[in-house]
Design a protein around this motif. Structure first.
Motif, PDB file in Angstrom:
ATOM      1  N   TYR A  74       0.849  -1.169   0.069  1.00 60.07           N
ATOM      2  CA  TYR A  74       0.137   0.019   0.055  1.00 60.07           C
ATOM      3  C   TYR A  74       0.638   1.439   0.033  1.00 60.07           C
ATOM      4  O   TYR A  74       2.081   1.197   0.127  1.00 60.07           O
ATOM      5  CB  TYR A  74      -1.096  -0.021   1.175  1.00 60.07           C
ATOM      6  CG  TYR A  74      -0.508  -0.102   2.479  1.00 60.07           C
ATOM      7  CD1 TYR A  74      -0.338  -1.497   3.187  1.00 60.07           C
ATOM      8  CD2 TYR A  74       0.035   0.904   3.372  1.00 60.07           C
ATOM      9  CE1 TYR A  74       0.056  -1.507   4.638  1.00 60.07           C
ATOM     10  CE2 TYR A  74       0.739   0.883   4.585  1.00 60.07           C
ATOM     11  CZ  TYR A  74       0.501  -0.440   5.180  1.00 60.07           C
ATOM     12  OH  TYR A  74       1.272  -0.516   6.275  1.00 60.07           O
ATOM     13  N   ARG A 179      -6.678  -0.364   3.139  1.00 63.75           N
ATOM     14  CA  ARG A 179      -6.838   0.814   3.537  1.00 63.75           C
ATOM     15  C   ARG A 179      -7.101   1.892   2.346  1.00 63.75           C
ATOM     16  O   ARG A 179      -6.949   1.464   1.164  1.00 63.75           O
ATOM     17  CB  ARG A 179      -5.415   1.325   4.030  1.00 63.75           C
ATOM     18  CG  ARG A 179      -4.916   0.104   5.023  1.00 63.75           C
ATOM     19  CD  ARG A 179      -3.324   0.048   4.975  1.00 63.75           C
ATOM     20  NE  ARG A 179      -2.962  -0.885   5.813  1.00 63.75           N
ATOM     21  CZ  ARG A 179      -2.490  -1.013   7.189  1.00 63.75           C
ATOM     22  NH1 ARG A 179      -2.458   0.396   7.648  1.00 63.75           N
ATOM     23  NH2 ARG A 179      -2.184  -1.887   7.906  1.00 63.75           N
ATOM     24  N   ASP A 252      -2.884   5.976   4.753  1.00 56.90           N
ATOM     25  CA  ASP A 252      -2.621   4.498   5.060  1.00 56.90           C
ATOM     26  C   ASP A 252      -3.029   3.943   6.333  1.00 56.90           C
ATOM     27  O   ASP A 252      -3.216   2.709   6.636  1.00 56.90           O
ATOM     28  CB  ASP A 252      -0.951   4.103   4.896  1.00 56.90           C
ATOM     29  CG  ASP A 252      -0.239   5.007   5.628  1.00 56.90           C
ATOM     30  OD1 ASP A 252      -0.232   6.273   5.534  1.00 56.90           O
ATOM     31  OD2 ASP A 252       0.494   4.758   6.652  1.00 56.90           O
ATOM     32  N   ASN A 253      -3.472   4.686   7.093  1.00 52.69           N
ATOM     33  CA  ASN A 253      -3.950   4.425   8.686  1.00 52.69           C
ATOM     34  C   ASN A 253      -5.545   4.412   8.778  1.00 52.69           C
ATOM     35  O   ASN A 253      -6.064   4.734   9.769  1.00 52.69           O
ATOM     36  CB  ASN A 253      -3.473   5.210   9.610  1.00 52.69           C
ATOM     37  CG  ASN A 253      -1.859   5.025   9.865  1.00 52.69           C
ATOM     38  OD1 ASN A 253      -1.444   3.764   9.261  1.00 52.69           O
ATOM     39  ND2 ASN A 253      -1.060   5.794  10.309  1.00 52.69           N
ATOM     40  N   ASP A 262      -4.019   0.942  13.298  1.00 57.46           N
ATOM     41  CA  ASP A 262      -2.840   1.491  13.568  1.00 57.46           C
ATOM     42  C   ASP A 262      -2.596   2.388  14.673  1.00 57.46           C
ATOM     43  O   ASP A 262      -2.495   3.607  14.338  1.00 57.46           O
ATOM     44  CB  ASP A 262      -2.229   1.992  12.145  1.00 57.46           C
ATOM     45  CG  ASP A 262      -1.576   1.023  10.976  1.00 57.46           C
ATOM     46  OD1 ASP A 262      -1.526  -0.088  11.614  1.00 57.46           O
ATOM     47  OD2 ASP A 262      -1.030   1.376  10.398  1.00 57.46           O
TER      48      ASP A 262
HETATM   49 MG    MG Z   1       0.462   2.743   9.353  1.00 55.76          MG
END
Ligand code: MG
Ligand code: AMP
Length: 483
Positions: A74, A179, A252-253, A262
């Motif tokens: 990712y 994500r 990405d979180n 995360d």
């Molecule tokens: Mg992360």
């Protein structure tokens, strides 16, 4: 299925190879169980009587039956800037099919280097893994969608940070680890057919009703965007209602499933202050408490951009469709947040005056530096009698307005208090309590952490010990990323 209850499928690996790499976890010389979540194991169909004594499985030293470990690819916008990332220190063992038919990713975090490790060592230290365990389980008990934690084990290997720390692996359980950043990655590096494959996979896995929708003229990827926006609006409103600061809301979180994911530099706010930032690297306050809903919208815009080629063949029209969905995010967010605040104040029914009451109260909390969680609890008790809070003249004036508002509704006083009790937790994992638990655990004493976990499991139960705010000296709490 194995005798331990492992029942893996691997549907993610049916996606094209660009999405992942096969990846064995690293060996661990001396695995030791630190904490094991029996209740979660049971819900997953796992035999905790057997697995609680097999730390090697949760350290990555011995693969469970049917596992096919991979690291997922990712990208993500980190503090606004695009970067190629991927599971740099995690491997996905497979998708566990629970007895109720639900599908859960089982992931080891801190289990060694992967294709995506860049300069990292792929490892994790004990404290941050326990931190994720404690806070994610507390979030779950508060009714907030979240990834969960099945186990933390020591690996017996040292991890070099500012000093040598004890290495650990967290086993994380998620509806999936897909994500917004997975879409950003495919949009940047994949082909349109990869983007379509990922979107179809998400629809099938998380929003299957989209496929069976009645109106075939409606673009299903617009519906995918709508579902993700709806889940994020509701999730972030829930964070705001309990005073949770995620700390690193990079794309990405942000999980497509709408689960909090995360847990890095996250923490709960003590005194109310919308500018609250705990993360040592968030110097500009991009991810401050009061900015989280706006960042949610920003991240959704990056999601929509990645989806653009699927939304409409005409780019202008695609942008218009995306903008409508983002506008709906704001509407849903405001509604969810206000509905939660009504619950916190025991108000029934929508009245234009509600928002004013809430914002005035928050303004007073900010000005007087009052504890967010405890102030709502004292207001709740004030409904049954007097509260020292209302000895402060500005709060006394607010109290008059609140009581007048309560007087206008049909709800009985008892019923209003019942609603408030369900919306105002007494126990949150306060930073000073989390730190105490981690310090003891570092010395091999897990009792402080276990007591904290027990208290966090019943967040609406009164507890003097766990509702005590920190001493002023520990208020300037700092957290650290990726440690
Ligand atoms: Mg992360
Ligand atoms: P995070 O800040 O935890 O969301 O991580 C951002 C990125 O850094 C992800 O791609 C992680 O997999 C990666 N990462 C964090 N810590 C490490 C580490 N110790 N070794 C390798 N990659 C890491």
């Amino acid at each position: 299925m194995s005798v331990d209850g492992w029942n893996f499928e691997h549907t993610y690996t049916n996606l094209p190879e660009i999405f992942y790499s096969n990846q064995e976890p690293a060996n661990a010389p001396d695995p030791q169980m630190v904490v094991f979540n029996r209740e979660l194991a049971q819900a997953l169909g796992l035999r905790s009587d057997k697995l609680a004594d097999t730390p090697q499985v949760f350290a990555g030293a011995s693969l469970p039956y049917g596992a096919k470990p991979i690291a997922q690819a990712y990208a993500g916008y980190q503090f606004g800037h695009f970067a190629m990332l991927g599971d740099g220190r995690a491997v996905l063992l497979g998708e566990q099919i629970a007895p109720d038919g639900r599908r859960f990713d089982i992931q080891l975090k801190g289990s060694g280097r992967t294709t995506y490790s860049r300069n990292g060592d792929g490892l994790a230290a004990l404290s941050p893994m326990l931190r994720e365990y404690i806070i994610s389980e507390a979030m779950f008990a508060l009714g907030i969608p979240t990834t969960r934690s099945l186990a933390v084990v020591l690996t017996g290997k040292g991890v070099i940070r500012e000093k040598v720390l004890q290495g650990a692996v967290l086993t994380r359980v998620a509806s999936s680890h897909i994500r917004v950043g997975t879409f950003n990655y495919i949009s940047a590096f994949g082909k349109n057919e990869d983007l379509r494959a990922l979107s179809d996979y998400c629809i099938l896995r998380h929003f299957p009703w989209i496929e069976s929708r009645k109106d075939e003229s409606q673009n299903k990827y617009v519906l995918l965007l709508r579902e993700v926006a709806r889940l994020q609006a509701s999730l972030i409103a829930k964070w705001q209602l309990v005073g949770f600061v995620h700390g690193v809301m990079n794309t990405d979180n942000m999980a497509i499933s709408g689960e909090t994911i995360d847990y890095g530099p996250c923490a709960f706010m003590d005194a109310y202050d919308p500018e609250t930032v705990f993360s040592s690297i968030d110097t500009a306050g991009r991810y401050a408490f009061g900015n989280q809903s706006g960042i949610g919208a920003w991240n959704l815009s990056r999601f929509a951009e990645s989806l653009l080629p699927l939304l409409h063949e005409d780019e202008g029209k695609a942008v218009e469709l995306a903008q409508e969905e983002i506008a709906d995010y704001w509407k849903l967010y405001n509604e969810s947040w206000l509905a939660g605040m009504r619950g916190k104040l025991g108000l029934s029914g929508e009245e234009p005056e509600n928002i004013g009451l809430v914002t005035e109260l928050l303004g007073l909390m900010w000005k007087h530096e009052l504890d967010y969680t405890n102030t709502f609890r004292s207001i709740m008790y004030a409904h049954q009698g007097d509260s020292p809070l209302f000895e402060i003249s500005e709060f006394a004036a607010w109290n008059e307005k609140w009581r007048a508002r309560l007087g206008r509704q049909k709800l009985s006083q008892d019923h209003a208090v019942d609603i408030m009790k369900k919306h105002n937790p007494a126990v949150i994992p306060r930073n000073h309590r989390v730190e105490e638990a981690l310090a003891a655990a570092e010395q091999g004493d897990y009792s402080v952490m276990n007591d904290l976990l027990t208290a966090c499991r019943e967040p609406y139960q009164e507890s003097e010990h766990y509702s005590l705010p920190p001493e002023p000296a520990s208020c300037k709490y700092k957290t650290f990323c990726g440690t």
